[in-house]
Design an enzyme around this catalytic site. Sequence first.
Site, PDB file in Angstrom:
ATOM      1  N   ASP A  78       1.157  -1.009  -0.021  1.00 50.11           N
ATOM      2  CA  ASP A  78       0.036   0.023   0.094  1.00 50.11           C
ATOM      3  C   ASP A  78       0.814   1.154   0.387  1.00 50.11           C
ATOM      4  OD1 ASP A  78      -3.374   0.364   2.131  1.00 50.11           O
ATOM      5  OD2 ASP A  78      -2.189   1.745  -0.147  1.00 50.11           O
TER       6      ASP A  78
HETATM    7  C1  GLC Z   1      -4.582   4.264  -0.102  1.00 50.23           C
HETATM    8  C2  GLC Z   1      -5.800   2.835  -0.259  1.00 50.23           C
HETATM    9  C3  GLC Z   1      -5.466   2.145  -0.547  1.00 50.23           C
HETATM   10  C4  GLC Z   1      -5.522   2.611  -2.150  1.00 50.23           C
HETATM   11  C5  GLC Z   1      -3.549   2.816  -1.890  1.00 50.23           C
HETATM   12  C6  GLC Z   1      -3.907   3.420  -3.554  1.00 50.23           C
HETATM   13  O1  GLC Z   1      -3.910   4.786   1.053  1.00 50.23           O
HETATM   14  O2  GLC Z   1      -4.830   2.041   1.539  1.00 50.23           O
HETATM   15  O3  GLC Z   1      -6.293   0.824  -0.383  1.00 50.23           O
HETATM   16  O4  GLC Z   1      -5.738   2.034  -2.991  1.00 50.23           O
HETATM   17  O5  GLC Z   1      -3.600   4.054  -0.901  1.00 50.23           O
HETATM   18  O6  GLC Z   1      -4.429   4.778  -3.607  1.00 50.23           O
END
Ligand code: GLC
Length: 711
Positions: A259
């Site tokens: 993430d």
């Molecule tokens: C965010 C989220 C994740 C998302 C990623 C990209 O912080 O936790 O679910 O896909 O960043 O946007």
Amino acid sequence: MIMKLENLLAKMTLEQKLAQISQCNAVYLHVGASDDVTGPEQELSLKKEEVVAVGSTLNYSGAKEMISIQKEHLHNDPNQIPLLFMMDVIHGYRTVYPIPLALGASFDTALVEECCEMASEEMVLGGVHVTFAPMVDLVRDPRWGRCMETTGEDTYLNCEMARAMVRGFQKSGKAAACVKHFAAYGQAEAGRDYNTTDISERTLRDFYLPAYQAAIDEGAEMVMTSFNILNGIPSSGNKWLVKELLRDEWGFDKIVISDYNAFREMHIHGYCATEKDCAEKAIQATTDIEMMSACYLQQIPTLIAEGKVSEKQIDEAVLRVLRLKEKLGLLDNPYLYADEEQEMSVCLCEKHREIARRAAEKSAVLLKNENVLPFDKNKAKRIAVIGPFADKTMLGQWHCHGREEDGLGVFSAVKRMLPNAEVFFAQGCDEKINATDCEPISEAVELAKKCDDVILCVGEDTYMSGEGMSRAELRLSKAQQTLIREVVKANQNTVVVLFCGRPLVLTDIIDDIPALVLAWQPGTEGGNALANLLFGNVNFSGKLSMTFPRSEGQIPIYYNSYRTGRPFEAPYGSWYQDMPNAPLYPFGYGLSYTSFAISKPEISADTMKIGESLTVSVDVRNTGDRSGETVVQLYICDDYASLVRPVKELKAYQKIGLKPNESKKVSFEITEEMLKFWTANGKFEAEIGSFTVWISDSSNVKDGVKFSLIN
Ligand code: GLC
């Protein structure tokens, strides 16, 4: 094709390989061409040359920008390896359908698959190759803001929905689904986002892990690791979780992506002392792509020089990335299906709006109705639509490219549907969750007095739930509670429409509400869907995908809990002195404009041999005067086991439609697979012994029947 990829890999320098397993935000790819790289990259100490060197990117504005970025990237890349474009298409790309928690409440996997297929059709025209969905984190705590993104508290329902979403997103073969957040991100302690999860292996395997596995079994092309520590170790560097469980035990040999900045957060968690440690722990765990930080880019060369990491490990990660690029056709055509004109014409087309509207109609839940609904559209002359959300398109936090102006709020939708009625609007009060005063209330009360029907739109705005939006208190604001009381006093023919991204605590106000509709965050077509439901063009069929607590003090509260040794609500029992154990509304609950009678279940035998199956059936009758759908739910309890089992667990369901007075026999096959759990032997198996079975239209079950599993 493998030869082609091996040849490509052989030509690449280490830096070029590291670029393939690094990802940064598209907005910086343009800026990266100049000197002033500002924003998160700066904090993440990404240098300009690193920003432009990545192998994939996320979150950009559609076909036109994608094509421009891809062109610029290929101009700079000596290996001519196109970027992979990824985006959070969670519940719609431009045509936004209800939040996943609402989709769970539809109990309609075919419809959910249709929604995801529609979103996939729109997103590939916008140049998206991978969606960061489905999010399948089981959740039992409505304080957590990301409830809205899950399909709720039940393992079986989450598995069914996960499979449907992966099928929908990937059916065309033009896009890939990334299941997230691996793992158990939804068990955040105290419901506070990004907080600790500490779970026994059996609880993990029985409740939290199955939906990820279901998505993977359905063919999900990617897995995203979660921010949280799981039993002391951050997921992105958790070798047991990613290497040993996901890859070795489950056989997942595709891409794992972290993430956002989760690598560097391993340092902040206190797990890695340096960014070099972050890189080492992540690659040893076999997490392939680093999202929005540069530990791999900046630290792997040193780790290889120190002999702590081998280039072969890097090659394995790079090959997984190249395989997906090759599988999607990117290596043959860097622009794939990106088409600005098509994107504009397909997004929000009537067919897509109809799907979104149907999803909103099927996921709304009728929680209370004391002879208020449906409003009679032929008689309604004067209609008041009141409240902070009376004329807002409620999209939900992850609405991607969806815009409020694409849809209608309830007020506008009712006006459009009933051109001959007089429809009035009043704000009523401020929308903030802690608002206390409601200045315009007198206007709202006066309006309510002079109208036939009153629709009160309250709850949470789009941004009050979602990532980083946990709440310690879940009650409506004092202003909204005052508004409800005063308006209902003025006109009992009032329905409260609740917009929210999570279960709220309605205990203080529920007795003042004559009729209550849970709209969740219904998306672009939510207003039209609610107009259809409130005036009876469509009947309610949604059932709660998450328990509605009586108080925050009951949390975590969920239907499939354990019995305890003192399951009675009295002194020295497992109880609260100040309120019942029961929630306000249970999982699986929802009303209709008609009523249904379900007979006591009939079982085909009272014993079942290992490897065989049983059939259990009921007669369901529509005992009301309107057609309607209900969700017939099968619950099972393993009465005695090597590890105590929940008092009941949803094992199957069927959503059926019946005309007035029509009845239907509904049968379920009970299989050994349904009876398996992670036993004291440390494996997934069924144990002989007695079981109780119920069939009901909510998790409030009665009239169970028994059978025994025998050798
Ligand atoms: C965010 C989220 C994740 C998302 C990623 C990209 O912080 O936790 O679910 O896909 O960043 O946007």
